[in-house]
Design a protein around this motif. Sequence first.
Motif, PDB file in Angstrom:
ATOM      1  N   VAL A  19       0.844  -1.202   0.000  1.00 19.14           N
ATOM      2  CA  VAL A  19       0.000   0.000   0.000  1.00 19.14           C
ATOM      3  C   VAL A  19       0.876   1.248   0.000  1.00 19.14           C
ATOM      4  N   TYR A  20       1.934   1.226   0.794  1.00 24.07           N
ATOM      5  CA  TYR A  20       2.810   2.400   0.848  1.00 24.07           C
ATOM      6  C   TYR A  20       3.496   2.660  -0.492  1.00 24.07           C
ATOM      7  N   ILE A  21       4.160   1.653  -1.043  1.00 24.25           N
ATOM      8  CA  ILE A  21       4.928   1.914  -2.267  1.00 24.25           C
ATOM      9  C   ILE A  21       4.035   2.130  -3.484  1.00 24.25           C
ATOM     10  N   THR A  22       2.822   1.588  -3.480  1.00 18.55           N
ATOM     11  CA  THR A  22       1.943   1.796  -4.629  1.00 18.55           C
ATOM     12  C   THR A  22       1.072   3.047  -4.474  1.00 18.55           C
ATOM     13  N   ASN A  23       1.285   3.787  -3.407  1.00 16.86           N
ATOM     14  CA  ASN A  23       0.564   5.050  -3.212  1.00 16.86           C
ATOM     15  C   ASN A  23       1.522   6.190  -2.875  1.00 16.86           C
ATOM     16  N   THR A  24       2.791   6.010  -3.177  1.00 15.73           N
ATOM     17  CA  THR A  24       3.822   7.020  -2.940  1.00 15.73           C
ATOM     18  C   THR A  24       4.635   7.153  -4.218  1.00 15.73           C
ATOM     19  N   TYR A  25       5.499   8.130  -4.258  1.00 11.09           N
ATOM     20  CA  TYR A  25       6.418   8.309  -5.384  1.00 11.09           C
ATOM     21  C   TYR A  25       5.674   8.467  -6.714  1.00 11.09           C
ATOM     22  N   GLY A  26       4.527   9.126  -6.686  1.00  8.52           N
ATOM     23  CA  GLY A  26       3.744   9.349  -7.896  1.00  8.52           C
ATOM     24  C   GLY A  26       2.741   8.254  -8.196  1.00  8.52           C
ATOM     25  N   ASN A  27       2.699   7.231  -7.372  1.00  9.20           N
ATOM     26  CA  ASN A  27       1.759   6.125  -7.568  1.00  9.20           C
ATOM     27  C   ASN A  27       0.475   6.381  -6.785  1.00  9.20           C
ATOM     28  N   LYS A  28      -0.652   5.968  -7.342  1.00 11.75           N
ATOM     29  CA  LYS A  28      -1.955   6.074  -6.666  1.00 11.75           C
ATOM     30  C   LYS A  28      -2.771   4.843  -7.016  1.00 11.75           C
ATOM     31  N   GLN A  29      -2.477   3.726  -6.330  1.00 10.57           N
ATOM     32  CA  GLN A  29      -3.138   2.473  -6.685  1.00 10.57           C
ATOM     33  C   GLN A  29      -4.121   1.962  -5.640  1.00 10.57           C
ATOM     34  N   GLY A  30      -4.327   2.684  -4.571  1.00  6.06           N
ATOM     35  CA  GLY A  30      -5.351   2.291  -3.609  1.00  6.06           C
ATOM     36  C   GLY A  30      -4.927   1.197  -2.637  1.00  6.06           C
ATOM     37  N   MET A  31      -5.914   0.536  -2.096  1.00  5.81           N
ATOM     38  CA  MET A  31      -5.747  -0.441  -1.026  1.00  5.81           C
ATOM     39  C   MET A  31      -5.275  -1.788  -1.561  1.00  5.81           C
ATOM     40  N   TYR A  32      -4.595  -2.528  -0.714  1.00  9.45           N
ATOM     41  CA  TYR A  32      -4.178  -3.895  -0.999  1.00  9.45           C
ATOM     42  C   TYR A  32      -4.277  -4.667   0.299  1.00  9.45           C
ATOM     43  N   SER A  33      -5.036  -5.731   0.323  1.00  7.33           N
ATOM     44  CA  SER A  33      -5.342  -6.433   1.570  1.00  7.33           C
ATOM     45  C   SER A  33      -4.429  -7.640   1.792  1.00  7.33           C
ATOM     46  N   PRO A  34      -4.359  -8.109   3.046  1.00  4.39           N
ATOM     47  CA  PRO A  34      -3.598  -9.332   3.329  1.00  4.39           C
ATOM     48  C   PRO A  34      -4.145 -10.537   2.556  1.00  4.39           C
ATOM     49  N   GLU A  35      -5.439 -10.538   2.290  1.00  3.27           N
ATOM     50  CA  GLU A  35      -6.042 -11.624   1.512  1.00  3.27           C
ATOM     51  C   GLU A  35      -5.514 -11.608   0.071  1.00  3.27           C
ATOM     52  N   GLN A  36      -5.379 -10.415  -0.490  1.00  4.27           N
ATOM     53  CA  GLN A  36      -4.821 -10.300  -1.839  1.00  4.27           C
ATOM     54  C   GLN A  36      -3.356 -10.744  -1.839  1.00  4.27           C
ATOM     55  N   ILE A  37      -2.636 -10.398  -0.792  1.00  4.93           N
ATOM     56  CA  ILE A  37      -1.236 -10.824  -0.668  1.00  4.93           C
ATOM     57  C   ILE A  37      -1.154 -12.345  -0.625  1.00  4.93           C
ATOM     58  N   ALA A  38      -2.009 -12.979   0.167  1.00  7.66           N
ATOM     59  CA  ALA A  38      -2.010 -14.451   0.274  1.00  7.66           C
ATOM     60  C   ALA A  38      -2.279 -15.074  -1.086  1.00  7.66           C
ATOM     61  N   GLU A  39      -3.214 -14.510  -1.818  1.00  6.08           N
ATOM     62  CA  GLU A  39      -3.530 -15.023  -3.161  1.00  6.08           C
ATOM     63  C   GLU A  39      -2.342 -14.845  -4.101  1.00  6.08           C
ATOM     64  N   ASP A  40      -1.720 -13.679  -4.055  1.00  9.23           N
ATOM     65  CA  ASP A  40      -0.545 -13.423  -4.906  1.00  9.23           C
ATOM     66  C   ASP A  40       0.609 -14.354  -4.557  1.00  9.23           C
ATOM     67  N   LEU A  41       0.798 -14.639  -3.272  1.00  7.00           N
ATOM     68  CA  LEU A  41       1.898 -15.509  -2.849  1.00  7.00           C
ATOM     69  C   LEU A  41       1.684 -16.952  -3.318  1.00  7.00           C
ATOM     70  N   LYS A  42       0.427 -17.356  -3.493  1.00  3.46           N
ATOM     71  CA  LYS A  42       0.151 -18.703  -4.022  1.00  3.46           C
ATOM     72  C   LYS A  42       0.627 -18.827  -5.460  1.00  3.46           C
ATOM     73  N   ASN A  43       0.641 -17.705  -6.168  1.00  2.00           N
ATOM     74  CA  ASN A  43       0.982 -17.705  -7.593  1.00  2.00           C
ATOM     75  C   ASN A  43       2.428 -17.340  -7.880  1.00  2.00           C
ATOM     76  N   CYS A  44       3.261 -17.294  -6.854  1.00  2.00           N
ATOM     77  CA  CYS A  44       4.680 -16.958  -7.065  1.00  2.00           C
ATOM     78  C   CYS A  44       5.357 -18.035  -7.885  1.00  2.00           C
ATOM     79  N   LYS A  45       6.258 -17.586  -8.739  1.00  2.00           N
ATOM     80  CA  LYS A  45       7.024 -18.544  -9.564  1.00  2.00           C
ATOM     81  C   LYS A  45       8.460 -18.539  -9.139  1.00  2.00           C
TER      82      LYS A  45
END
Length: 140
Positions: free
Chosen positions: A114-140
């Motif tokens: 949330v911090y890095i995607t909403n700082t330094y010119g970025n505005k991407q909104g919220m990101y939840s722990p549930e989304q993180i868990a889902e993304d971590l399942k898809n790591c290659k």
Amino acid sequence: MRKLVLSTLFLVTIAMMVYSCQSSDQLKQDIYYANGRDLYIKHCQNCHGSKGEGLNELAPPLTDTVFLKENKQKIACYIKNGASGPITVNGKKYDGKMPDFTTLANIDIAQIVVYITNTYGNKQGMYSPEQIAEDLKNCK
């Protein structure tokens, strides 16, 4: 006249209070952002810089909004598992090794994202722990 002034002042105060209220979603994002900033300073700032500028040829900057939007689902993998091999950010190739942060919980990673995607010119909104868990399942 005094009654009119007091009534107007009262109504303006109420209107300002209602207008300044944040939604619970915005409040949650603000909390994640503040906590993410602290975690970023502790774990990421040494390499990525205090302004997300990166570290020469070793660590890419976090100021490329296009890269972060296109790779948002991979950010959790980079943080949790580290990264090695070439990566191109803003047209520049980086070939450093990013350490893993396996000790970080999903909520910590979500707050950093949330911090890095909403700082330094970025505005991407919220990101939840549930989304993180889902993304971590898809790591290659």
